[in-house]
Scaffold this active site. Structure first.
Site, PDB file in Angstrom:
ATOM      1  CD  GLU A   1      -8.243   8.442   0.936  1.00 57.62           C
ATOM      2  OE1 GLU A   1      -8.664   9.585   1.106  1.00 57.62           O
ATOM      3  OE2 GLU A   1      -8.927   7.422   1.185  1.00 57.62           O
ATOM      4  CB  CYS A   2      -3.243   5.366   4.504  1.00 54.51           C
ATOM      5  SG  CYS A   2      -2.357   4.859   6.001  1.00 54.51           S
ATOM      6  N   GLY A   3      -2.806   2.997   3.073  1.00 56.68           N
ATOM      7  CA  GLY A   3      -2.551   1.666   2.555  1.00 56.68           C
ATOM      8  C   GLY A   3      -2.571   1.627   1.046  1.00 56.68           C
TER       9      GLY A   3
END
Length: 478
Positions: free
Chosen positions: A350-352
């Protein structure tokens, strides 16, 4: 035994006896503001610490999809802090969390997000639904009687909310305080005035507050200083004398639906990245995985040499852009994760976590570092402009609500299998990628929204058939 203690005891008795619906009563306050940047989190944290120092049990909640504020508030209160969001989590989830808190707390604090009426649903919607009295925190620098006018306007904007008082933040002097107090409507008292003091404010960076773990000792100093200020104002006594709010447990159907999923991850061990680079983790997500039978093993991509023994891997969001060099230098961890991926084991990034899965990441100092290379593409920071908003991840396993919040861009990525569906806008949201058992996106998922989909995502069964691929590119920005 006080009336409040008696109410809590009755709530426990009803629940233990299996009777329903049950009710529990507890003083509760919704901390709101006319806008962001007024000092809500600073005041909420100081209030929580003050009550904790007095031996009170205080349960704190944060409105909206926020990771950083809850960590600060958890340190201040000494107890876990859950998110409450009517769109992302749903009414039944929010009701259950408030009901459970009322069974044990002397006071419940709910910190709002943005301005009181901003968003759909807004902080005001949540406060109105659960009949929570509002305390307005306002930065009064540069105004006096106008602060009273703004509070009066907030109070009259809707007839289904009630304002219990004002906390004047950044108050300049005793005379400043007197002018505000004299101008307030008689039904809205000035509960406290907090002087301008940089030593009380909480440090920030590009995505919000600095992570609590990075400045733990500094936060302790700020919490204690703020607690002393609020205690001198007599704020605890004023809030604890408010009439208790009665919370009812949600209908049994919601509890039974979750109970049916409890064994769905039994015997599965999920490795969860958690360190300074990866820390955007909802406690509710961890709780759900454990309730479904999973064993969680936390590890650090920054410092550990390899993965713990596991069946699935979760790489949550965080600040990899601040730690790209040590992430790149830890080649033994990178090799271990690559082998895990090649073995077709489930991975959620997720994301990072997705940035970590790309080929390279250009950090905040414009230096490029080699990442995992599980997903083609290159990540880079892009200054102040960012993407944020509530979206539903349209996964093959089923839709899961969540949100996006990032100031980076991923370029050269493969065609997505789907896009996020925005809460209020028809344009495609964040791209969702699927390669082998890797699922990657900028979206942060709220697992309790669809436990069955999450169990399938992390489980060892066959991968669900993907929907029709939509190759229209979108960076997910509103």
């Amino acid at each position: 035994m006080t009336a409040h203690d008696s109410s809590r005891a009755r709530g426990r008795s009803d629940r233990d006896a299996g009777q329903g619906p049950t009710r529990a009563a507890c003083p509760a306050v919704f901390i709101a503001a006319p806008a962001s940047g007024q000092g809500k989190t600073t005041v909420t944290a100081a209030l929580a610490r003050m009550l904790r120092n007095q031996g009170k049990v205080v349960r704190v909640f944060k409105t909206g999809p926020d990771y950083l504020d809850p960590l600060v508030l958890a340190q201040a209160s000494g107890r876990p802090v859950d998110q409450l969001d009517l769109w992302m989590a749903g009414e039944a989830y929010c009701r259950q969390r408030l009901f459970d808190a009322a069974l044990e707390a002397n006071l419940i604090l709910v910190e709002g997000a943005m301005g009181l009426f901003d968003g759909e649903p807004s902080s005001a919607d949540l406060a109105a639904l659960f009949d929570l009295p509002l305390v307005i925190v306002m930065d009064v620098k540069g105004m006096a009687q106008t602060a009273a006018a703004l509070v009066a306007g907030l109070a009259s904007f809707r007839d289904d909310i009630r304002i219990a008082g004002l906390i004047a933040n950044a108050c300049g002097s005793q005379r400043h305080r007197e002018l505000i107090d004299a101008a307030l409507p008689s039904a809205i008292p000035l509960l406290a005035a907090v002087a301008r003091d940089a030593d009380l404010a909480l440090p920030e960076r590009h995505l919000g507050l600095v992570q609590a773990e990075e400045i733990r000792e500094d936060l302790e100093t700020r919490f204690e200083a703020g607690a002393r200020v609020l205690e001198a104002e007599g704020l605890a006594e004023a809030l604890l004398q408010l009439p208790p709010v009665t919370f009812s447990a949600p209908q049994m159907e919601a509890t039974e639906a979750l109970s049916s999923l409890q064994p769905s991850l039994a015997g599965q061990t999920i490795a969860v990245a958690r360190d300074a680079a990866f820390s955007f983790i909802y406690q509710a997500n961890l709780d759900l995985l454990e309730r479904m039978g999973a064993t969680l093993r936390f590890f650090s991509p920054l410092s550990d040499k390899g993965l713990p023994p596991c069946d699935a891997l979760w790489l949550p969001g965080g600040y990899p852009e601040l730690h790209a060099a040590p992430l790149a230098a830890n080649t033994s961890m990178q090799d271990d994760i690559r082998r895990f991926y090649a073995a077709d084991k489930p991975i959620l990034a997720e994301c990072g976590g997705m940035l970590y899965c790309l080929e390279t990441l250009t950090d905040v100092d414009d230096r490029t570092h080699a990442m995992l290379g599980l997903l083609s593409g290159h990540g880079a920071m892009r200054g102040r402009r960012g993407c944020q908003g509530m979206q539903t991840a349209e996964l093959p396993e089923g839709p899961v609500r969540g949100h996006a919040h990032h100031r980076s861009v991923a370029e050269g990525t493969p065609a997505p299998i789907a896009h996020g569906r925005r809460q209020r806008h028809p344009a495609p949201g964040e791209a969702i990628y699927r390669q082998r058992r890797l699922t990657a996106s900028y979206l942060h998922l709220f697992f309790p929204d669809n436990p069955a989909a999450v169990a399938c995502l992390f489980g060892q069964g066959p991968v669900p058939a993907c929907p029709t691929i939509d190759t229209e590119e979108s960076n997910g920005c509103d």
